[in-house]
Design a protein around this motif. Sequence first.
Motif, PDB file in Angstrom:
ATOM      1  N   LYS A   1      30.105 131.689  34.092  1.00 28.03           N
ATOM      2  CA  LYS A   1      29.952 133.058  35.045  1.00 28.03           C
ATOM      3  C   LYS A   1      30.912 133.070  36.106  1.00 28.03           C
ATOM      4  O   LYS A   1      30.978 132.023  36.838  1.00 28.03           O
ATOM      5  CB  LYS A   1      28.453 133.149  35.303  1.00 28.03           C
ATOM      6  CG  LYS A   1      28.326 134.222  35.971  1.00 28.03           C
ATOM      7  CD  LYS A   1      26.696 134.497  36.350  1.00 28.03           C
ATOM      8  CE  LYS A   1      26.363 135.539  37.175  1.00 28.03           C
ATOM      9  NZ  LYS A   1      25.082 135.758  37.645  1.00 28.03           N
ATOM     10  N   HIS A   2      31.713 134.091  36.339  1.00 26.36           N
ATOM     11  CA  HIS A   2      32.585 134.277  37.291  1.00 26.36           C
ATOM     12  C   HIS A   2      31.768 134.760  38.759  1.00 26.36           C
ATOM     13  O   HIS A   2      31.036 135.671  38.878  1.00 26.36           O
ATOM     14  CB  HIS A   2      33.438 135.080  37.284  1.00 26.36           C
ATOM     15  CG  HIS A   2      34.585 135.459  38.282  1.00 26.36           C
ATOM     16  ND1 HIS A   2      35.206 134.503  38.783  1.00 26.36           N
ATOM     17  CD2 HIS A   2      34.650 136.487  39.129  1.00 26.36           C
ATOM     18  CE1 HIS A   2      35.906 134.712  39.851  1.00 26.36           C
ATOM     19  NE2 HIS A   2      35.777 136.142  39.972  1.00 26.36           N
ATOM     20  N   GLU A   3      31.910 133.670  39.979  1.00 23.10           N
ATOM     21  CA  GLU A   3      30.971 133.942  41.025  1.00 23.10           C
ATOM     22  C   GLU A   3      31.978 134.876  41.911  1.00 23.10           C
ATOM     23  O   GLU A   3      33.261 134.349  42.334  1.00 23.10           O
ATOM     24  CB  GLU A   3      30.574 132.841  41.773  1.00 23.10           C
ATOM     25  CG  GLU A   3      29.459 131.997  40.922  1.00 23.10           C
ATOM     26  CD  GLU A   3      29.173 130.653  41.712  1.00 23.10           C
ATOM     27  OE1 GLU A   3      29.072 130.759  43.149  1.00 23.10           O
ATOM     28  OE2 GLU A   3      28.639 129.652  40.920  1.00 23.10           O
TER      29      GLU A   3
ATOM     30  N   GLN B   1      34.912 133.775  52.635  1.00 22.33           N
ATOM     31  CA  GLN B   1      35.629 132.991  51.668  1.00 22.33           C
ATOM     32  C   GLN B   1      37.280 133.761  51.518  1.00 22.33           C
ATOM     33  O   GLN B   1      38.104 132.791  51.291  1.00 22.33           O
ATOM     34  CB  GLN B   1      34.823 132.795  50.482  1.00 22.33           C
ATOM     35  CG  GLN B   1      33.645 131.816  50.469  1.00 22.33           C
ATOM     36  CD  GLN B   1      32.911 131.757  49.246  1.00 22.33           C
ATOM     37  OE1 GLN B   1      32.778 132.836  48.604  1.00 22.33           O
ATOM     38  NE2 GLN B   1      32.288 130.679  49.197  1.00 22.33           N
ATOM     39  N   ILE B   2      37.185 134.971  51.411  1.00 23.29           N
ATOM     40  CA  ILE B   2      38.270 135.626  50.914  1.00 23.29           C
ATOM     41  C   ILE B   2      39.379 135.469  52.320  1.00 23.29           C
ATOM     42  O   ILE B   2      40.418 135.237  52.170  1.00 23.29           O
ATOM     43  CB  ILE B   2      38.137 137.077  50.694  1.00 23.29           C
ATOM     44  CG1 ILE B   2      37.470 137.033  49.372  1.00 23.29           C
ATOM     45  CG2 ILE B   2      39.462 137.771  50.679  1.00 23.29           C
ATOM     46  CD1 ILE B   2      37.026 138.423  49.016  1.00 23.29           C
TER      47      ILE B   2
END
Length: 78
Positions: free
Chosen positions: A2-4, A10-11
Amino acid sequence: MKHEEKTPRQILEQKRLALCAALLLLARRMIHERRGQGTTEYAILVGVLVVIAIIAVVAFRGNIQALWESISNSINSL
């Protein structure tokens, strides 16, 4: 797997690190070009700009975080 999704914080941190890395790479290239005093001056200028960018991010962290959250909420509401 699964992609979180990344949080706006964070970006922002990822982009800040990418900017610092790019500026340091640019400074390194200028130093190795061996063009004398001009290259050294550019390297110092790049270093000063990196310090200013870091200070700006730290000083305006709350505003930047609020802006990213606002943008994120606007996109999610579409």
